[in-house]
Design a protein around this motif. Structure first.
Motif, PDB file in Angstrom:
ATOM      1  N   GLU A   1       0.830  -1.205   0.000  1.00  0.00           N
ATOM      2  CA  GLU A   1       0.000   0.000   0.000  1.00  0.00           C
ATOM      3  C   GLU A   1       0.867   1.259   0.000  1.00  0.00           C
ATOM      4  O   GLU A   1       0.595   2.222  -0.714  1.00  0.00           O
ATOM      5  CB  GLU A   1      -0.941   0.006   1.219  1.00  0.00           C
ATOM      6  N   TYR A   2       1.927   1.255   0.793  1.00  0.00           N
ATOM      7  CA  TYR A   2       2.806   2.416   0.851  1.00  0.00           C
ATOM      8  C   TYR A   2       3.745   2.470  -0.350  1.00  0.00           C
ATOM      9  O   TYR A   2       4.074   3.550  -0.835  1.00  0.00           O
ATOM     10  CB  TYR A   2       3.611   2.432   2.147  1.00  0.00           C
ATOM     11  N   ALA A   3       4.182   1.304  -0.826  1.00  0.00           N
ATOM     12  CA  ALA A   3       5.041   1.269  -2.019  1.00  0.00           C
ATOM     13  C   ALA A   3       4.304   1.879  -3.206  1.00  0.00           C
ATOM     14  O   ALA A   3       4.867   2.675  -3.964  1.00  0.00           O
ATOM     15  CB  ALA A   3       5.464  -0.163  -2.325  1.00  0.00           C
ATOM     16  N   SER A   4       3.039   1.541  -3.349  1.00  0.00           N
ATOM     17  CA  SER A   4       2.212   2.079  -4.430  1.00  0.00           C
ATOM     18  C   SER A   4       2.010   3.584  -4.260  1.00  0.00           C
ATOM     19  O   SER A   4       2.103   4.345  -5.228  1.00  0.00           O
ATOM     20  CB  SER A   4       0.859   1.361  -4.450  1.00  0.00           C
ATOM     21  N   LEU A   5       1.760   4.011  -3.052  1.00  0.00           N
ATOM     22  CA  LEU A   5       1.572   5.429  -2.760  1.00  0.00           C
ATOM     23  C   LEU A   5       2.816   6.232  -3.149  1.00  0.00           C
ATOM     24  O   LEU A   5       2.722   7.248  -3.834  1.00  0.00           O
ATOM     25  CB  LEU A   5       1.288   5.623  -1.270  1.00  0.00           C
ATOM     26  N   LEU A   6       3.990   5.761  -2.742  1.00  0.00           N
ATOM     27  CA  LEU A   6       5.215   6.496  -3.032  1.00  0.00           C
ATOM     28  C   LEU A   6       5.598   6.435  -4.506  1.00  0.00           C
ATOM     29  O   LEU A   6       6.127   7.410  -5.049  1.00  0.00           O
ATOM     30  CB  LEU A   6       6.358   5.986  -2.154  1.00  0.00           C
ATOM     31  N   ALA A   7       5.308   5.323  -5.178  1.00  0.00           N
ATOM     32  CA  ALA A   7       5.580   5.237  -6.622  1.00  0.00           C
ATOM     33  C   ALA A   7       4.759   6.282  -7.370  1.00  0.00           C
ATOM     34  O   ALA A   7       5.271   6.983  -8.247  1.00  0.00           O
ATOM     35  CB  ALA A   7       5.277   3.835  -7.139  1.00  0.00           C
ATOM     36  N   GLY A   8       3.497   6.409  -7.034  1.00  0.00           N
ATOM     37  CA  GLY A   8       2.637   7.413  -7.656  1.00  0.00           C
ATOM     38  C   GLY A   8       3.093   8.821  -7.341  1.00  0.00           C
ATOM     39  O   GLY A   8       3.069   9.712  -8.194  1.00  0.00           O
ATOM     40  N   ALA A   9       3.539   9.045  -6.113  1.00  0.00           N
ATOM     41  CA  ALA A   9       4.013  10.367  -5.704  1.00  0.00           C
ATOM     42  C   ALA A   9       5.285  10.738  -6.462  1.00  0.00           C
ATOM     43  O   ALA A   9       5.445  11.881  -6.891  1.00  0.00           O
ATOM     44  CB  ALA A   9       4.266  10.393  -4.195  1.00  0.00           C
ATOM     45  N   ARG A  10       6.199   9.778  -6.643  1.00  0.00           N
ATOM     46  CA  ARG A  10       7.429  10.057  -7.405  1.00  0.00           C
ATOM     47  C   ARG A  10       7.097  10.446  -8.840  1.00  0.00           C
ATOM     48  O   ARG A  10       7.654  11.413  -9.375  1.00  0.00           O
ATOM     49  CB  ARG A  10       8.356   8.838  -7.391  1.00  0.00           C
ATOM     50  N   GLU A  11       6.189   9.708  -9.469  1.00  0.00           N
ATOM     51  CA  GLU A  11       5.800  10.011 -10.852  1.00  0.00           C
ATOM     52  C   GLU A  11       5.181  11.405 -10.965  1.00  0.00           C
ATOM     53  O   GLU A  11       5.472  12.142 -11.894  1.00  0.00           O
ATOM     54  CB  GLU A  11       4.846   8.947 -11.400  1.00  0.00           C
ATOM     55  N   GLN A  12       4.317  11.745 -10.011  1.00  0.00           N
ATOM     56  CA  GLN A  12       3.683  13.055 -10.047  1.00  0.00           C
ATOM     57  C   GLN A  12       4.708  14.168  -9.839  1.00  0.00           C
ATOM     58  O   GLN A  12       4.667  15.198 -10.518  1.00  0.00           O
ATOM     59  CB  GLN A  12       2.579  13.161  -8.997  1.00  0.00           C
ATOM     60  N   ALA A  13       5.645  13.977  -8.924  1.00  0.00           N
ATOM     61  CA  ALA A  13       6.679  14.986  -8.689  1.00  0.00           C
ATOM     62  C   ALA A  13       7.538  15.172  -9.943  1.00  0.00           C
ATOM     63  O   ALA A  13       7.852  16.306 -10.332  1.00  0.00           O
ATOM     64  CB  ALA A  13       7.547  14.592  -7.492  1.00  0.00           C
TER      65      ALA A  13
END
Length: 109
Positions: free
Chosen positions: A54-66
């Motif tokens: 759940e957190y790995a997915s959250l951070l992957a999406g956040a990196r892409e957005q940044a």
């Protein structure tokens, strides 16, 4: 790594290309928090061990957005590439993290 016509690299230059003009620092950031239901599942997974998807997915999406936001800022400057890219993550609160992508926007010769 490319985004359409934008070249992205963690090195200080682009192999085989000269930098014609340095346009300056560009950055993109996002702050993300996980849904309470996912937090509960992640907490239970933390007890048993293993990857907390759940957190790995959250951070992957956040990196892409940044990265997307950094690229958008570079495009506004007329850049061909962003060099020296770095990513940083920091905790804002116990339930939210910020991801920042930054680098130097350049025009290639």
């Amino acid at each position: 790594m490319t985004d359409a016509t934008m070249m992205l690299t963690t090195t200080d230059g682009v192999a085989g290309r000269d930098i014609a003009q340095c346009l300056g620092l560009v950055r993109g950031s996002t702050v993300r928090a996980k849904h309470i239901g996912s937090d509960i599942v992640a907490s239970l997974r933390n007890i048993v061990g293993g990857e907390v998807r759940e957190y790995a997915s959250l951070l992957a999406g956040a990196r892409e957005q940044a990265i997307d936001r950094m690229v958008a800022e570079a495009r506004l400057l007329g850049a061909d590439a962003v060099v020296g890219i770095r990513l940083e993550t920091s905790t804002i609160t116990q339930a939210a993290s910020e991801v920042v992508a930054y680098g130097t926007a350049v025009r290639l010769a």
